[in-house]
Design a protein around this motif. Structure first.
Motif, PDB file in Angstrom:
ATOM      1  N   GLY A 273       0.646  -1.745   0.174  1.00 52.85           N
ATOM      2  CA  GLY A 273      -0.094   0.247  -0.106  1.00 52.85           C
ATOM      3  C   GLY A 273       0.914   0.869  -0.019  1.00 52.85           C
ATOM      4  N   ASP A 279      -7.762  10.447   4.259  1.00 55.23           N
ATOM      5  CA  ASP A 279      -8.738   9.784   5.036  1.00 55.23           C
ATOM      6  C   ASP A 279     -10.537  10.210   5.328  1.00 55.23           C
ATOM      7  N   ILE A 307      -7.150   1.042   3.508  1.00 54.86           N
ATOM      8  CA  ILE A 307      -7.314  -0.560   2.819  1.00 54.86           C
ATOM      9  C   ILE A 307      -6.256  -1.504   3.277  1.00 54.86           C
TER      10      ILE A 307
HETATM   11  O1  C5P Z   1      -2.373   7.306   6.038  1.00 57.83           O
HETATM   12  P1  C5P Z   1      -1.608   6.235   6.797  1.00 57.83           P
HETATM   13  O2  C5P Z   1      -0.243   7.107   7.096  1.00 57.83           O
HETATM   14  O3  C5P Z   1      -2.340   5.494   7.934  1.00 57.83           O
HETATM   15  O4  C5P Z   1      -1.030   5.590   5.602  1.00 57.83           O
HETATM   16  C1  C5P Z   1       0.069   4.051   5.617  1.00 57.83           C
HETATM   17  C2  C5P Z   1      -0.143   3.167   4.735  1.00 57.83           C
HETATM   18  O5  C5P Z   1      -1.755   2.955   5.047  1.00 57.83           O
HETATM   19  C3  C5P Z   1       0.054   3.118   3.719  1.00 57.83           C
HETATM   20  O6  C5P Z   1       0.772   2.590   3.316  1.00 57.83           O
HETATM   21  C4  C5P Z   1      -1.272   3.927   2.872  1.00 57.83           C
HETATM   22  O7  C5P Z   1      -0.843   3.076   1.680  1.00 57.83           O
HETATM   23  C5  C5P Z   1      -2.033   2.694   3.965  1.00 57.83           C
HETATM   24  N1  C5P Z   1      -3.050   3.354   3.938  1.00 57.83           N
HETATM   25  C6  C5P Z   1      -4.191   2.530   3.298  1.00 57.83           C
HETATM   26  N2  C5P Z   1      -5.774   2.783   2.885  1.00 57.83           N
HETATM   27  C7  C5P Z   1      -5.976   3.825   3.751  1.00 57.83           C
HETATM   28  C8  C5P Z   1      -4.782   5.222   4.361  1.00 57.83           C
HETATM   29  C9  C5P Z   1      -3.891   4.733   4.752  1.00 57.83           C
HETATM   30  O8  C5P Z   1      -4.256   1.721   2.067  1.00 57.83           O
HETATM   31  N3  C5P Z   1      -7.349   4.807   4.025  1.00 57.83           N
END
Ligand code: C5P
Length: 401
Positions: A273, A279, A307
Motif C-alpha cells: 500500500g 482519510d 485499505i
Molecule cells: O495514511 P497512513 O499514514 O495511515 O498510511 C499508512 C499506510 O496505510 C500507507 O501504506 C497507505 O497506503 C495505507 N492506507 C490505506 N488506506 C487508507 C489509509 C492508508 O491503504 N485509508
C-alpha cells in the motif's frame, strides 16, 4: 542484493533502417558513462556510417574480422571476454537467423559466438518478415538458448506497413537492458500495489486529495516486474507512464481503490500500500457545482476505509507492506502504525525527504528492528525494498524476545 550497473557494453549494429536509432542509443549510453564498443556489420554501414557512431561513443568502431591492426588477430575473443553484455540494435532477420544457427562469418557473429556474457537483441524488420515462420522459429530457438529478446513494438513501419516489427525506442531499450540485469527474486509471485493520491469529490469540480506524485509506487511496480513478478497496480490519478507489463487499474476515490484491490487479491502473494489515501470524504457530495454565495460552508466528512489495514486483517492475508510519511518522530510514529495495522514490514520516510522528488531515503521497519536505506533514486530504493521482502518471504523473521 544490489546488482552493479553495466560498465562495458558491446553495441552490435546490423543492416536495417532502424540503424539510425542506434546512434541515439550510443549517445544515451555514453552520457550515462557506459563504456560502449560499437561493432557494425557490412550491411549496417549501408544505413549509417561508422564515423557517426565513433563520434557518439567516443571510440573507433570495429567492423572487420580481418583487421590487421589488432595485435594477435583475436579481437572477437578479447572484446567478448571483457563485456558485461552485448546488445544487437537493430537485429535484422538475417542476423537473427545467423545467431540461431551459430554462424560466425563476420566480426559481430564471431563476438556473439565467443561471448560469456548476456546477449540481448532488439529485432527490427517488416511485419511480414517478422511473422514469417522461419523468423519465429529462429526467435524461439534464440530464447531457448537464453538470448533476451527486446520487442519489437507494433506500429507504422518505414515501408508503409503497420504491425509488429518496429524497433523499440532507445530509452525503453535502456530500461529493458537494466531490467534484464536484476535478479529474478520475485519470479512466479503476484504483486498488488496501490499508488498515487485518491480524490474525494465535494461537488462536480472540487474535492479533497493528498499531495502524491505516485513515483514511489510506480518505481515499486517497475522493480517488481524487473524481478519477474506479475504486477497489478491500482492507481489514483497521476501524471506518470505506467511501467511496461503492469496491469494498471485506474481509480479516483478511496472506495474505488478498495474495490480495485479486493477484486485483484485472489492469488496475490505480496500487497504493497503506497497510495496516499484521503482519510475522509464528504458524506453527501453535491452533484452540481456549489455556488459561492454562502458566508460560511460546513462540510460533513466521514472516514474512508483503511485499505491496507483491511487486507492485513483478512484470515489469510498476502505479505503486507505499508508506507508511512511523517513530518516528525519518524521511527516512533511509523512503528506504531506498523503494529496498529499488523504489518510484517513498513517503509517510513520523512515528508520533506520524499514528496514529489525523484530521490528519497527510507527506514524499513520489521520485527527485527530498523533497516535504513540511504538517499537514492526511488527505483533503487524500490529494488532494495523488494529484495528485503524476498528475503523475508524466504526466511520468515522471528521476533526478538
Ligand atoms: O495514511 P497512513 O499514514 O495511515 O498510511 C499508512 C499506510 O496505510 C500507507 O501504506 C497507505 O497506503 C495505507 N492506507 C490505506 N488506506 C487508507 C489509509 C492508508 O491503504 N485509508
Amino acid at each position: 542484493m544490489v546488482i552493479p550497473p553495466i560498465k562495458k557494453l558491446i553495441v552490435g549494429i546490423t543492416g536495417g533502417i532502424a540503424a539510425y536509432k542506434a546512434a541515439e542509443l550510443a549517445r544515451l549510453l555514453t552520457r550515462r558513462g557506459v563504456d560502449t564498443q560499437v561493432v557494425m556489420t557490412e550491411a549496417a554501414r549501408h544505413f549509417i556510417t561508422p564515423v557517426t557512431l565513433q563520434a557518439l561513443s567516443g571510440k573507433p568502431v570495429l567492423t572487420d574480422l580481418w583487421d590487421d591492426r589488432s595485435g594477435n588477430g583475436m579481437t572477437h575473443i578479447e572484446i567478448a571476454r571483457d563485456a558485461d553484455a552485448i546488445l544487437i540494435v537493430p537485429a535484422s532477420a538475417d542476423f537473427l537467423a545467423k545467431l540461431a544457427h551459430g554462424m560466425a562469418d563476420d566480426l559481430l557473429t564471431n563476438i556473439c559466438l565467443a561471448r560469456s556474457c548476456p546477449l540481448l537483441v532488439a529485432p527490427a524488420m517488416n511485419v511480414r518478415m517478422w511473422e514469417n515462420p522461419a523468423t519465429q522459429r529462429n526467435i524461439a530457438q534464440l530464447r531457448r538458448d537464453g538470448v533476451i529478446v527486446l520487442g519489437p513494438d507494433d506500429g507504422a513501419q518505414a515501408c508503409g506497413d503497420i504491425g509488429a516489427g518496429r524497433m523499440t525506442e532507445p530509452e525503453t531499450l535502456l530500461e529493458m537492458l537494466e531490467a534484464s540485469q536484476q535478479p529474478k527474486l520475485l519470479h512466479g509471485k503476484k504483486v498488488l500495489l496501490t499508488a498515487g493520491p485518491t480524490f474525494e469529490a465535494l461537488d462536480a469540480v472540487r474535492g479533497i486529495t493528498n499531495l502524491s506524485s505516485g513515483k514511489m509506487g510506480y518505481a515499486l511496480a517497475r522493480a517488481a516486474l524487473e524481478m519477474g513478478a506479475e504486477v497489478t497496480l491500482v492507481s489514483g490519478r497521476v501524471a506518470l507512464e505506467p511501467p511496461r507489463g503492469a496491469n494498471v487499474i485506474p481509480v479516483t476515490s478511496a472506495r474505488e481503490m478498495l474495490d480495485g484491490v479486493m477484486e485483484n487479491l485472489k492469488g496475490c502473494d505480496i500487497f504493497i500500500g503506497v497510495a496516499a489515501v484521503a482519510d475522509y470524504r464528504a458524506r453527501n457530495p453535491n452533484k452540481q457545482k456549489i455556488k459561492k454565495n454562502a458566508k460560511t460552508l460546513t462540510l460533513e466528512l466521514v472516514p474512508n476505509p483503511d485499505i491496507l489495514a483491511r487486507v492485513a486483517a483478512l484470515p489469510k492475508p498476502p505479505f503486507c507492506v505499508g508506507f508511512a510519511a511523517e513530518s516528525e518522530n519518524l521511527r516512533e510514529y511509523a512503528e506504531q502504525k506498523r503494529r496498529r495495522k499488523k504489518l510484517p514490514l513498513l517503509a517510513a520516510n520523512l515528508i520533506q525527504d520524499a514528496l514529489g522528488g525523484d530521490d528519497s531515503e527510507l527506514i524499513l521497519l520489521d520485527d527485527n528492528g530498523a533497516h535504513p536505506l540511504p538517499r537514492a533514486p526511488k527505483l533503487v530504493l524500490a529494488r532494495q525494498l523488494l529484495a528485503h521482502v524476498a528475503h523475508m518471504l524466504k526466511k520468515p523473521s522471528r521476533k526478538k524476545s
